[in-house]
Design an enzyme around this catalytic site. Structure first.
Site, PDB file in Angstrom:
ATOM      1  N   CYS A 454       0.831  -1.206   0.000  1.00  0.00           N
ATOM      2  CA  CYS A 454       0.000   0.000   0.000  1.00  0.00           C
ATOM      3  C   CYS A 454       0.862   1.251   0.000  1.00  0.00           C
ATOM      4  CB  CYS A 454      -0.950   0.000   1.196  1.00  0.00           C
ATOM      5  SG  CYS A 454      -0.126  -0.247   2.787  1.00  0.00           S
ATOM      6  N   HIS A 827      -1.093   0.917   7.576  1.00  0.00           N
ATOM      7  CA  HIS A 827      -1.624   0.924   6.211  1.00  0.00           C
ATOM      8  C   HIS A 827      -1.530   2.343   5.654  1.00  0.00           C
ATOM      9  CE1 HIS A 827      -4.100  -0.195   2.821  1.00  0.00           C
ATOM     10  NE2 HIS A 827      -4.990   0.726   3.121  1.00  0.00           N
TER      11      HIS A 827
END
Length: 996
Positions: A454, A827
Site C-alpha cells: 500500500c 496501512h
C-alpha cells in the site's frame, strides 16, 4: 348398550346431560359382560375416536376404550389384533378420501393394554416394519411427530439392526422436507414442537445405538449438499445436529473436508445451508458445528469456498443479532466469519450500512443479552477498523454509532486477528483480492495490493494525479533508454485507459524496489518516494532523455532556456533549491551553500515549545482560497534577515506581516497574529522552507503545516558542542544558521517526520499529533537582483529592485495518510485531486496567466480517496477531519502544485504550449496495442467469471419459505433497528415477533 351410547352421543341433548348418561354407560361397562357386547362397544368407541367430527366424541371414544382395555383385557387383546392393526396402518379407517388422521394416536392408546399379552411381540414386529414404511412415505410434520411420540413411549417398536440405521436416515429425510406454511404464531409454535419430538427420537436412538450416528450424519450431509433439489431442505435439520456428541466433531469434520468425492459446489452448498441454521431457534451447538466446518475448510485451503459462502451469507447471519433467542449462536458465527476473512475488506464492508441500525436496536432493547452483544460487536468492529484502515468516509457513521462502547487495546485486537486467520501464509491468499465487477463510479482505477504494498500504491496514485507530471510521462517517446521511466509510463497509461477496476503494479514494483526493503513487509512510503524520484532522475541524467524538449519561448532568454533544457523531468517537476547560510556571530562573516531538493522533511517541535520565541524570515498567516497577487509596495518585498534586517522576534512590532486576505474562520477584527519560530535541529530537518498557509479552522493550540514549516526554518544557534569553525576567525565560534528557498519546485512535496527513534524501546515510534493542512500554501522565494529585473520586465509579479522575497502560491493536490502506530506496520492510503491551470492556455491577460474561477483553486475541486483497489469520491472536509475521527490515521506526505506566477511561468507556458499542440497525450503504438489487448482479455475474463459465478450462485441455498420474513430489511420507524421488532415486539402474524 352400544346402541344406547351411540344414541346418547348423537342426540341433541346439552353436553352436561349427555355427560351424565355417558357416565352411567361407562360405569356399567366396568361390570362383567359377554364377549359380543364387548366387541360391539369397542367397535363403537373405535369409530368415535377415529372418525368423530368433534373433540367431545373423540374423548368419549377414548374413555370407553380405556375402560374396556382395563376391565376386559382378554376381549380387548382379541379385538386389538395384528390383522386389525395392519389394516389400520395400510388401508386407514373411514370413508375413502376421508381417512382418519388419528390412527397412530389410536394405536398408541391401545398398546398400553397389550404390552403383557402373548400377541405383544407380534404387534411390535408389525409396528417396526410399518413405522419404517410410513417414514419412507415422507409423512407430514404432524404425522412424523405422532410416530416419534409412539416410538418414544414404546421403544420396543423402534426398528432394529440395519433397519434402525435406515429408519434414522429416512427420518432425517423427512425432517429435511418439513415446512411450516402458516405464519400464525400458534401454528409456528406447534410446528417447532413437532420438530422437537422428531429430533428427540433420533437422540434417543443414538444414545442406545451410537453406530447409527455416522450413517445418519452422512445422510444429513447428502441432503444439504445436494444441488439437484428444486427446494432447499428445511432449516429444521438444525435440530438434528444439536444432538450429535461434540466429541465426534473433529473426526466428522476431518472426514468431510478430506473426502475427494465431495465437489467444491457440494461443499459450498452444504456449508451455506448450515449457516442458514443459525436462524433455528431450538438448536444447541449449531454454531460450534458451523465454525468447525469453516475451520476444517481453511485447514485444507478451500479458500474459494470460504470466500463465496462468507460473502453470500454474512449479512443474513448479522441480521439474526436482532433476535435474542438466536443471538448468541449468530454472534459466534459472525465473529469467526469476520475475523477469519482477513485478505479483503469485502465481508466487513457488506455490513457497514446495517451496523448503526443494529446498534440502535440493541441499545433500545436494553437487556443483558443486548448489552453483552453490543460490547462484543464493538470489539469486532474495532478489529476490522484496525485490519482494514483507509476507509474514513465509510467508517465515520459506524464509529459514531459505537463511540460510547469500550475500545479493545491493540494487543487484544492482534490476538483476535492472529488466532482466527485462515492461514499464516499471506501469499496463499494473494490471488483472492477483492472482486470488483466494474470500474469505480469515479472513473478512476485502483491498484492491487501485492502484499503490504500500500505504501507504493499511495505514492503511485499521488504521482498519477499530478497531472503535469502524468502528461509528461505519457508523452514519453519510444526507445528512450530509460527502463524505469518506461515502466512508469506503462503503469500510468493503464491507469488512464484500462477497463479493469484495478490493475496489478507487479512489474513496476519489481523494477522500482529498493534493494534494502524486505519483501512482504510494510515500508516507509516517504523512503520509497525519495528512492523512486532519485532513480528516475539519475536514469535520465546519464543521457537517456525521454521527453521532447520544451518549445522555446519568445521571451525566454538563452540563459534561462539553457537552464530549463538541461533539467531532468524530475528536476522540472519536483526539484527546488535551498540556500543554507551560516553567519559567524563574532565577525559577522556569512558563508552560504545552495543545494537541490525534491522533498522537504518537516520535524515536529518539542511539546514544550509549541509556540516558539523567534521567527523565520516571514511570518505565517492564514490566507483565503483566492488567487493571491504579490505585494504592490516594494517595501513589502522582505529582504534576507542578514542583508536588510535582523530576524524579528515574536510579537515584534517592527516586523509587520505581509498583508494577505484572511480565511473566513478568523474572528472579525482580529489581527493576523504571526506564528513565531525557534531554533531547529538542521540535521533532523535538513531541507528548510518557509510558507504562508490557509488552515482549516483548527483549535488554537493545534499544530498546522505552517507551524512545522516555521519551526523548520527558524534560525538555529550553533553553540557549545555545535560551534561553527569560522574560516575568517580561524577558530570555533558561536554562529547562526538559516535556510532560504531560492527556487520553488513545480510540485512541492512535504514529509511530516512522524517517526522517531525511541531509545527506551529501541523502536521507531509515531507522533500522533493532529496537524491541520492548508489547502493553499504561500512560500517566499528569494529573488536575486537579476531575477527581480526579469520579473518586473515580464509583469508576472510586482517586485522591487534589489534582492528580496516574492510569494509563490501552492495548491494542495494529494495527502498520503498513514494508519497505525508504527512505521513497520499499519496501512497507507491517499486523498488526491487534480490541480490544473483552469483556463484555455491561449488566453493571457497582459501577459499574466488567467484563472477560470476561484473555485478551481480551493475546496470545490473534486477529491478522491485511493485505497488500493478501492477508489471513491471524497472531500477536503474528509481530508481535514480524518485524524479527528481516527486518531491513528495521520497525514504523512503532502503534494502541492505551484500556481502560475513569476517563478513557474516558463514551465507553465511550456506545458501550455505542449497542451495546445498535442492535446491529450498520445501513446505510442506498442503501448496502445497492449492496453487494447488487455481490455479484450478483461472482457473475456468477465464473461468466464460470470459463467462460473452463475454456477456457484445457483448452488447457493435459498432461504426456506417460512423464514422469508427475516430476510426483509424493513425500513420503517416502527421497527427496531430498521429491520424488525426488538425482543418480542411486532404483530401476531410475525414469526420473529414471537420466537425472537
Amino acid at each position: 348398550m352400544d346402541k344406547i351410547l351411540e344414541a346418547v352421543v348423537m342426540s341433541s341433548y346439552p353436553n352436561n346431560v349427555k355427560q351424565g348418561l355417558v357416565r352411567r354407560v361407562i360405569e356399567a361397562a366396568k361390570q362383567p359382560m359377554d364377549s359380543e357386547q364387548c366387541w360391539s362397544m369397542m367397535e363403537l368407541s373405535t369409530k368415535l375416536y377415529l372418525t368423530g367430527d368433534t373433540k367431545y366424541k373423540r374423548e368419549i371414544g377414548k374413555e370407553v376404550l380405556e375402560v374396556y382395555g382395563h376391565y376386559h383385557p382378554e376381549e380387548f387383546e382379541e379385538f386389538f389384533n395384528v390383522r386389525f392393526l395392519l389394516s389400520l396402518l395400510q388401508e386407514g379407517y373411514g370413508p375413502l378420501g376421508k381417512r382418519s388422521h388419528y390412527v397412530l394416536d389410536y394405536i398408541q392408546l391401545g398398546l398400553q393394554f397389550v404390552l403383557e399379552s402373548p400377541s405383544a411381540n407380534s404387534i411390535f414386529s408389525l409396528l417396526r416394519i410399518e413405522v419404517l414404511r410410513k417414514v419412507c412415505e415422507r409423512p407430514s410434520p404432524k404425522q412424523c411427530a405422532k410416530i416419534s411420540k409412539l416410538l418414544t413411549q414404546h421403544p420396543q417398536c423402534i426398528p432394529t439392526g440395519k433397519h434402525q440405521v435406515l429408519f434414522c436416515q429416512q427420518l432425517i429425510r423427512c425432517i429435511g422436507q418439513f415446512q411450516c406454511i402458516s405464519e400464525g404464531e400458534e401454528d409456528i409454535m406447534e410446528f417447532l414442537e413437532q420438530v422437537n419430538k422428531v429430533s428427540g427420537l433420533l437422540q434417543r436412538i443414538w444414545r442406545t445405538q451410537t453406530s447409527a450416528i455416522l450413517p445418519s450424519l452422512k445422510e444429513l450431509f447428502t441432503i444439504i449438499s445436494s444441488t439437484e433439489e428444486q427446494e432447499a431442505p428445511s432449516n429444521a435439520l438444525a435440530s438434528v445436529v444439536q444432538f450429535v456428541p461434540l466429541e465426534l466433531m473433529d473426526g466428522v469434520i476431518r472426514n468431510l473436508t478430506n473426502d475427494d468425492s465431495i465437489t467444491d459446489v457440494q461443499m459450498m452448498t452444504a456449508i451455506g445451508r448450515m449457516i442458514d441454521w443459525v436462524s433455528w431457534p431450538l438448536g444447541k451447538n449449531i454454531d460450534k458445528w458451523i465454525i468447525a466446518l469453516l475451520k476444517g475448510l481453511a485447514a485444507v485451503k478451500k479458500f474459494s469456498i470460504l470466500i463465496e459462502v462468507t460473502l453470500s451469507k454474512i449479512e443474513k447471519v448479522f441480521s439474526k443479532l436482532l433476535y435474542p433467542i438466536v443471538r448468541e449462536g449468530a454472534l459466534s458465527v459472525l465473529q469467526y466469519m469476520l475475523l477469519s476473512f482477513q485478505h479483503s475488506h469485502e465481508a466487513f464492508h457488506l455490513l457497514l450500512p446495517h451496523i448503526p441500525r443494529l446498534v440502535a436496536s440493541l441499545k433500545k432493547e436494553d437487556s443483558n443479552s443486548a448489552t453483552s452483544s453490543l460490547e462484543q460487536l464493538a470489539e469486532l468492529i474495532h478489529c476490522m477498523f484496525f485490519r482494514f484502515s483507509g476507509f474514513p468516509d465509510l467508517y465515520e457513521p459506524v464509529l459514531e454509532a459505537v463511540k460510547a462502547l469500550p475500545i479493545p487495546n491493540e494487543d487484544r485486537i492482534k490476538h483476535l486477528l492472529g488466532q482466527n486467520a485462515w492461514t499464516s501464509q499471506k501469499n496463499e491468499l494473494a490471488c483472492f483480492y477483492p472482486r470488483l465487477a466494474s470500474k469505480s463510479e469515479t472513473g478512476k482505477i485502483g491498484l492491487i495490493n501485492l502484499g503490504n504494498t500500500c505504501y507504493m500504491n499511495s505514492i503511485i496514485q499521488s504521482l498519477f494525479m499530478a497531472s503535469d507530471f502524468r502528461h509528461s510521462v505519457l508523452n514519453l517517446t519510444e526507445g528512450n533508454s530509460q527502463p524505469l521511466m518506461t515502466k512508469l509510463q506503462w503503469l500510468f497509461a493503464f491507469l488512464e485507459h484500462s477497463q479493469r477496476p484495478a490493475i496489478s503494479p507487479e512489474s513496476f514494483l519489481s523494477a522500482s524496489w529498493p534493494p534494502w526493503f524486505t519483501p512482504g513487509a510494510q515500508q516507509d512510503c516517504s523512503e520509497y518516494l525519495k528512492y523512486l524520484l532519485d532513480r528516475l532522475h539519475e536514469e535520465e541524467k546519464t543521457g537517456k532523455r525521454i521527453y521532447q524538449k520544451l518549445k522555446e519561448s519568445s521571451l525566454m532568454s538563452q540563459a534561462v532556456e539553457h537552464h530549463y533544457l538541461n533539467k531532468t523531468l524530475i528536476e522540472k517537476m519536483f526539484g527546488g533549491k535551498m540556500m543554507t547560510k551560516i553567519r559567524c556571530l563574532k565577525c559577522l562573516n556569512v558563508s552560504s551553500r545552495e543545494e537541490a531538493f525534491t522533498d522537504l522533511s518537516l520535524a515536529f517541535p518539542p511539546s514544550d515549545r509549541h509556540m516558539r520565541g523567534s521567527m523565520s524570515v516571514l511570518p505565517v498567516e492564514e490566507i483565503g482560497p483566492q488567487f493571491i497577487e504579490p505585494p504592490d509596495n516594494p517595501s513589502q518585498l522582505t529582504g534576507s534577515p542578514w542583508i536588510k534586517r535582523k530576524a524579528p522576534m515574536a510579537r515584534d512590532p517592527a516586523a509587520p506581516p505581509m498583508p494577505v486576505e484572511t480565511l473566513g474562520c478568523q474572528e472579525p477584527g482580529e489581527a493576523a497574529n504571526p506564528l513565531s519560530g525557534n531554533a531547529i535541529d538542521m540535521d533532523a530537518a535538513k531541507d528548510p522552507l518557509l510558507a504562508f498557509g490557509e488552515q482549516a479552522c483548527a483549535p488554537k493550540d493545534s499544530r498546522s503545516v505552517p507551524d512545522l514549516i516555521n519551526y523548520f526554518l527558524s534560525p538555529e544557534r550553533l553553540t557549545a558542542e555545535n560551534k561553527y569553525h569560522c574560516e575568517k576567525c580561524a577558530s570555533l565560534q558561536d554562529a547562526e544558521k538559516v535556510a532560504e528557498l531560492t527556487e520553488g519546485p513545480h510540485y512541492l512535496i512535504l514529509t511530516l517526520l512522524r517517526f522517531s527513534f525511541d531509545p527506551r524501546t529501541m523502536k521507531r515510534k509515531k507522533i500522533l499529533d493532529n496537524v491541520s493542512i492548508p489547502v493553499v500554501l504561500k512560500l517566499p522565494v528569494l529573488v536575486t537582483p537579476e531575477e527581480t529585473e526579469e520579473v518586473c520586465h515580464r509583469g508576472k509579479d510586482r517586485a522591487a529592485p534589489g534582492s528580496g522575497f516574492v510569494s509563490v502560491v501552492y495548491d494542495l493536490c494529494s495527502v498520503v495518510v498513514h494508519s497505525g502506530i508504527s512505521s513497520e506496520s499499519g496501512h497507507y492510503y491517499c486523498y488526491s485531486r487534480e490541480c490544473t491551470d483552469t483556463v484555455p492556455h491561449g488566453q493571457p491577460r497582459d501577459g499574466v496567466p488567467k484563472l477560470a474561477s476561484d473555485k478551481h483553486l480551493d475546496f470545490e475541486i473534486q477529491w478522491y480517496l485511493f485505497n488500493d483497489t478501492r477508489v471513491s469520491f471524497s472531500s477536503f472536509e474528509s481530508v481535514s477531519n480524518v485524524t479527528s475521527f481516527f486518531p491513528k490515521d495521520t497525514a504523512y506526505v503532502l503534494f502541492y502544485r505551484q500556481r502560475p506566477g513569476r517563478q513557474s511561468c516558463l514551465l507553465h507556458e511550456a506545458l501550455a504550449e505542449a497542451g495546445r499542440l498535442h492535446g491529450e497525450p498520445s501513446l505510442h503504438k506498442d503501448l496502445m496495442e497492449a492496453i487494447s489487448k488487455d481490455n479484450i482479455l478483461y472482457l473475456q475474463e468477465q464473461e468466464k467469471e460470470a459463467r462460473n459465478r452463475a454456477a456457484y450462485i445457483s448452488a447457493l441455498p435459498k432461504s426456506p419459505l417460512w423464514w422469508r420474513d427475516l430476510d426483509r430489511d424493513k425500513d420503517d420507524d416502527s421497527s427496531s433497528g430498521g429491520c424488525s421488532p426488538a425482543a418480542g415486539g411486532g404483530g401476531s402474524g410475525s414469526f420473529h415477533g414471537l420466537v425472537f
